[in-house]
Design a protein around this motif. Sequence first.
Motif, PDB file in Angstrom:
ATOM      1  N   LEU A  16       1.118  -1.040   0.007  1.00 52.79           N
ATOM      2  CA  LEU A  16      -0.062   0.088  -0.011  1.00 52.79           C
ATOM      3  C   LEU A  16       0.880   1.053  -0.025  1.00 52.79           C
ATOM      4  O   LEU A  16       1.873   1.458   0.914  1.00 52.79           O
ATOM      5  CB  LEU A  16      -0.835  -0.013   1.075  1.00 52.79           C
ATOM      6  N   ILE A  25      -2.554   0.452  -4.460  1.00 51.88           N
ATOM      7  CA  ILE A  25      -2.400  -0.992  -4.176  1.00 51.88           C
ATOM      8  C   ILE A  25      -1.631  -1.737  -5.058  1.00 51.88           C
ATOM      9  O   ILE A  25      -2.252  -1.629  -6.186  1.00 51.88           O
ATOM     10  CB  ILE A  25      -3.803  -1.597  -3.773  1.00 51.88           C
ATOM     11  N   VAL A  53      -9.045  -5.111  -0.341  1.00 52.69           N
ATOM     12  CA  VAL A  53      -8.170  -6.170  -0.631  1.00 52.69           C
ATOM     13  C   VAL A  53      -8.575  -7.295   0.077  1.00 52.69           C
ATOM     14  O   VAL A  53      -8.145  -8.008   0.890  1.00 52.69           O
ATOM     15  CB  VAL A  53      -6.951  -6.014  -0.189  1.00 52.69           C
TER      16      VAL A  53
END
Length: 82
Positions: A16, A25, A53
């Motif tokens: 990140l 990401i 995620v």
Amino acid sequence: MRYIKEIPHPAFRVGLYVWNNKYLIKIEAGMYEQTYKISEMDVSSEDEVIRLVDETFLQRVNDRFAQMHEDFLNTIERHEFD
């Protein structure tokens, strides 16, 4: 680009980052990489980005990596080098 943290995953390297008012990401598998950009205006926190995620998302990412690999092998095959 500023590194924030790694998101643990057994199959991928998931990082990140923040850059230019966006969260990034970055997901890496071998020689392939996928990057997803999210405006800081669209989320309220880093934790919210991390929640995106999830396993469903990562399964689609895995499918895309497989397709990327197939595409790359196909182009190598079309352009065989001597």
